[in-house]
Write a protein that holds these residues in place. Sequence first.
Motif, short mmCIF file in Angstrom:
data_model
loop_
_atom_site.label_atom_id
_atom_site.label_comp_id
_atom_site.label_asym_id
_atom_site.label_seq_id
_atom_site.Cartn_x
_atom_site.Cartn_y
_atom_site.Cartn_z
N ALA A 19 0.79 -1.16 -0.02
CA ALA A 19 -0.15 -0.11 -0.06
C ALA A 19 1.07 1.39 0.08
CB ALA A 19 -0.95 0.12 1.35
N LEU A 20 1.91 1.25 0.86
CA LEU A 20 2.77 2.39 0.85
C LEU A 20 3.52 2.54 -0.23
CD1 LEU A 20 4.06 2.27 4.63
CD2 LEU A 20 2.69 4.00 3.62
N GLU A 21 4.16 1.66 -1.28
CA GLU A 21 4.56 1.56 -2.29
C GLU A 21 3.64 2.22 -3.37
OE1 GLU A 21 5.90 -2.27 -3.45
OE2 GLU A 21 7.32 -2.34 -1.71
N ASP A 160 -9.15 -8.17 -0.16
CA ASP A 160 -8.90 -9.60 -0.76
C ASP A 160 -8.97 -9.64 -2.11
OD1 ASP A 160 -7.87 -10.92 1.47
OD2 ASP A 160 -9.80 -11.70 2.09
N SER A 161 -8.33 -10.16 -2.80
CA SER A 161 -8.05 -9.98 -4.51
C SER A 161 -9.66 -10.67 -5.02
CB SER A 161 -7.20 -10.62 -5.15
OG SER A 161 -6.92 -12.06 -4.73
N LEU A 278 -3.63 -4.05 -7.33
CA LEU A 278 -4.81 -3.65 -7.77
C LEU A 278 -5.99 -3.67 -6.66
CD1 LEU A 278 -6.41 -2.73 -10.28
CD2 LEU A 278 -7.01 -5.20 -10.82
N PRO A 279 -6.39 -4.58 -6.01
CA PRO A 279 -7.43 -4.66 -5.09
C PRO A 279 -6.82 -3.67 -3.78
CG PRO A 279 -6.25 -6.82 -4.91
CD PRO A 279 -5.82 -5.90 -6.23
N ILE A 280 -5.80 -3.33 -3.58
CA ILE A 280 -5.36 -2.54 -2.56
C ILE A 280 -5.59 -1.11 -3.04
CG2 ILE A 280 -3.40 -1.21 -1.26
CD1 ILE A 280 -1.99 -4.31 -1.38
N ALA A 281 -5.33 -0.56 -4.43
CA ALA A 281 -5.51 0.59 -4.82
C ALA A 281 -7.04 0.87 -4.75
CB ALA A 281 -4.94 0.74 -6.31
N GLY A 283 -9.17 -0.78 -2.71
CA GLY A 283 -9.59 -0.38 -1.66
C GLY A 283 -9.51 0.98 -0.81
N MET A 284 -8.53 1.67 -1.28
CA MET A 284 -8.27 2.97 -0.79
C MET A 284 -8.85 4.11 -1.81
SD MET A 284 -4.31 3.14 0.39
CE MET A 284 -3.59 2.48 -1.27
N SER A 285 -9.15 3.70 -2.92
CA SER A 285 -9.94 4.96 -3.83
C SER A 285 -11.22 4.77 -4.44
CB SER A 285 -9.00 4.84 -5.12
OG SER A 285 -9.23 3.75 -5.69
N TRP A 286 -11.78 3.54 -3.64
CA TRP A 286 -13.33 3.06 -4.51
C TRP A 286 -14.17 4.21 -4.22
CZ3 TRP A 286 -14.57 -1.47 -6.39
CH2 TRP A 286 -16.03 -1.77 -6.43
#
Length: 403
Positions: A19-21, A160-161, A278-281, A283-286
């Motif tokens: 996530a930080l990357e 989760d993907s 992709l799922p992390i992105a 999750g934070m931008s939905w």
Amino acid sequence: MNSRDVVILGSTGSIGTQALELIGRNRDRFRVLAISAGGDNVGLLAQQALEFEVEVVAVAKATAVQDLQLAFYAEAQRQGYAQGEFRIPKIIAGPEAATELAGLPCDVVLNGITGSVGLGPTLAALDAGTTLALANKESLVVGGPLVTKRVKPGQIVPVDSEHSAIAQCLRSGSEREVRKLILTASGGPFRGRPRRELARVTPAQALEHPNFAMGPVVTINSATLVNKGLELIEAHLLFGVPLESVEVVVHPQQAVHSMVEFVDGSTIAQVGIPTMTLPIALGMSWPDRVPDAATPWSWSEASTWEFLPLDNEAFPSVQLAREAGIRGGTAPAVFNAANEECVAAFRDGRLPFLAIVDTVARVVTDHDVPSYVDLSVEDVLAAESWARTRARQLIGVQETTQV
């Protein structure tokens, strides 16, 4: 898309570091307000805190505070700061530190903690009205109605993907048009092996996931397919679909991350390379998408995809999780807690691979689920404590037998 303030729980783990990357490449979209970790890697935690100029850092181990302070100074010196040129973030410590962080005013809390200890932070984020990017499936599984009664529509975004894929596919139709959710599973490192060949599996072999680099607990859960059992219960709770309408299919290539079957017979799938970025992105931008969050699938190269039925004899964990989910109440919490104890014993060489799920099944069978009028956090914690004690008893018996 306006910039979002993000709190990251479990920042030194697999989800947190990725996530930080991602945030590092998209600083115009996200600002890291606070981070938390267990406290075993204070060097990395200090590096993250200074790099992203966070305001608050939380550690679960109170004894790690002094080491973290020293790590801040060492990291500042490494980065070339002169004394007094950098600000040390506020430090909070102790078992409830992550829960305190989750309640901070922000736009998104990313819960990347592993295990049921993530329940407190999940509830805190929901009570604060914050969007919860949930990678900690265990908190939803063990909390069940504690979580679903608190959550507002759209407040939880799955990380989760598989569940991220389902959330994306569900955009293709209305709730009443959904017939079935189909979770894909890689099958783990032992896919295709009969049960008799799994008796001598070692921890090192179980930690060799074919597609993803994850933490040790999640990786072993993927080898036993317990992870898929937890995901089955999670899908049921997240999307309000009956457990009998959630199916698991083995897909070794993990190109299709999951699917939704609709009442007209059509099936919508989400496709991408095996990555959590992709799922992390999302999750934070939905509901927005982050451009170039992940490399797209290459359609100019030949590829073959397989879909295989789940071998319930070799991997009975998914059916066991389904039964625990149907029983409801504290049964899923017992399933998860017993598994955490058994995985720890397996990693320490105190329990054979096949005995992980066999022992969990025994604990779940031994558990008498009370009839709860209103399940409480205390009920869940008491059931978890009982499950851990019972699992340790059964593990001890097996150790004595082996000797």
